[in-house]
Design an enzyme around this catalytic site. Structure first.
Site, PDB file in Angstrom:
ATOM      1  N   ARG A  58      28.616  25.998  29.247  1.00 30.06           N
ATOM      2  CA  ARG A  58      28.762  26.877  30.416  1.00 30.06           C
ATOM      3  C   ARG A  58      27.472  26.970  31.215  1.00 30.06           C
ATOM      4  NH1 ARG A  58      31.978  29.018  26.417  1.00 30.06           N
ATOM      5  NH2 ARG A  58      30.188  30.115  25.594  1.00 30.06           N
ATOM      6  N   GLU A  95      24.380  32.246  12.464  1.00 31.97           N
ATOM      7  CA  GLU A  95      24.691  33.274  11.467  1.00 31.97           C
ATOM      8  C   GLU A  95      24.954  32.610  10.107  1.00 31.97           C
ATOM      9  OE1 GLU A  95      27.814  35.688  12.895  1.00 31.97           O
ATOM     10  OE2 GLU A  95      27.613  37.162  11.291  1.00 31.97           O
TER      11      GLU A  95
HETATM   12  P1  AMP Z   1      22.808  32.972  20.839  1.00 24.23           P
HETATM   13  O1  AMP Z   1      22.143  31.707  20.374  1.00 24.23           O
HETATM   14  O2  AMP Z   1      23.259  33.839  19.710  1.00 24.23           O
HETATM   15  O3  AMP Z   1      21.968  33.718  21.858  1.00 24.23           O
HETATM   16  O4  AMP Z   1      24.153  32.543  21.537  1.00 24.23           O
HETATM   17  C1  AMP Z   1      24.154  32.080  22.840  1.00 24.23           C
HETATM   18  C2  AMP Z   1      25.172  30.990  23.075  1.00 24.23           C
HETATM   19  O5  AMP Z   1      26.415  31.264  22.439  1.00 24.23           O
HETATM   20  C3  AMP Z   1      25.439  30.872  24.552  1.00 24.23           C
HETATM   21  O6  AMP Z   1      25.419  29.490  24.881  1.00 24.23           O
HETATM   22  C4  AMP Z   1      26.812  31.489  24.752  1.00 24.23           C
HETATM   23  O7  AMP Z   1      27.598  30.667  25.557  1.00 24.23           O
HETATM   24  C5  AMP Z   1      27.413  31.624  23.372  1.00 24.23           C
HETATM   25  N1  AMP Z   1      27.835  32.999  23.025  1.00 24.23           N
HETATM   26  C6  AMP Z   1      27.286  33.777  22.059  1.00 24.23           C
HETATM   27  N2  AMP Z   1      27.913  34.945  21.949  1.00 24.23           N
HETATM   28  C7  AMP Z   1      28.889  34.949  22.892  1.00 24.23           C
HETATM   29  C8  AMP Z   1      29.890  35.902  23.287  1.00 24.23           C
HETATM   30  N3  AMP Z   1      30.024  37.092  22.689  1.00 24.23           N
HETATM   31  N4  AMP Z   1      30.716  35.560  24.301  1.00 24.23           N
HETATM   32  C9  AMP Z   1      30.594  34.356  24.910  1.00 24.23           C
HETATM   33  N5  AMP Z   1      29.684  33.420  24.584  1.00 24.23           N
HETATM   34  C10 AMP Z   1      28.836  33.703  23.580  1.00 24.23           C
END
Ligand code: AMP
Length: 170
Positions: A58, A95
């Site tokens: 995205r 996670e």
């Molecule tokens: P993080 O590495 O945990 O910051 O996760 C970020 C990535 O995961 C981004 O590329 C988001 O597109 C996706 N992502 C994580 N959590 C969500 C969520 N609750 N809703 C949509 N996309 C998410």
């Protein structure tokens, strides 16, 4: 325009316990897409940014449009095995388990000013890995811009040096 009204929340996707912020309903609305790119781009107009880095997938949609708006180039950061040229790889913790991202090793010239763009800042692991790829190639990270920041996950704590901007917070 209230962008939040156009974002759909889908519980338990892609797995139980995750509330997924679905931006397809925002991007399919012409005014919503335009307002999103207006607000994501405005802090970076005239700031001398050479390239916008979009994180698969995205981040490609948002990052490409932001790059056009601010007059910068576009560089993709992809899931492993997708880039055709020689690529640098950065692993990061999930996670459960690990994942990795790749960027072409010659994508950024030393000293170029770049902006990283993605849709959601959650735990910050993805963005931190992208930032490491930028520093490994000698790029200068101007900032990181997200449409959505999930404040309760404190992803900013993983992104020490970069100035983080988000359009919407939950
Ligand atoms: P993080 O590495 O945990 O910051 O996760 C970020 C990535 O995961 C981004 O590329 C988001 O597109 C996706 N992502 C994580 N959590 C969500 C969520 N609750 N809703 C949509 N996309 C998410």
């Amino acid at each position: 325009m209230d962008l939040k009204q156009h974002i759909r929340h889908i519980p338990d996707f892609p797995k139980a316990g995750i509330l997924f912020y679905d931006i397809t309903t925002l991007l399919s609305n012409p005014d919503g897409f335009k307002a999103t790119i207006d607000r994501l781009s405005s802090p970076y107009i005239g700031k001398g940014i050479d390239a916008v880095i979009g994180i698969e997938s995205r981040g490609f949609i948002l990052g490409g449009a932001v790059a056009q708006r601010i007059g910068a180039g576009f560089i993709p950061i992809r899931k492993p095995g997708k880039l055709p040229g020689k690529a640098l790889k950065q692993s990061y913790a999930l996670e459960y388990g690990t994942d990795a991202l790749e960027m072409h090793e010659d994508a950024i010239e030393k000293g170029q000013r770049v902006l990283i763009v993605d849709d959601v800042l959650a735990t910050g692991g993805t963005a931190a890995a992208a930032a490491k790829l930028v520093s490994a190639t000698g790029g200068e990270l101007h900032g990181m811009a997200f449409l959505i920041e999930l404040l309760f996950l404190n992803g900013k704590a993983k992104l020490p040096d970069a100035s983080v901007f988000s359009v919407l917070q939950y």
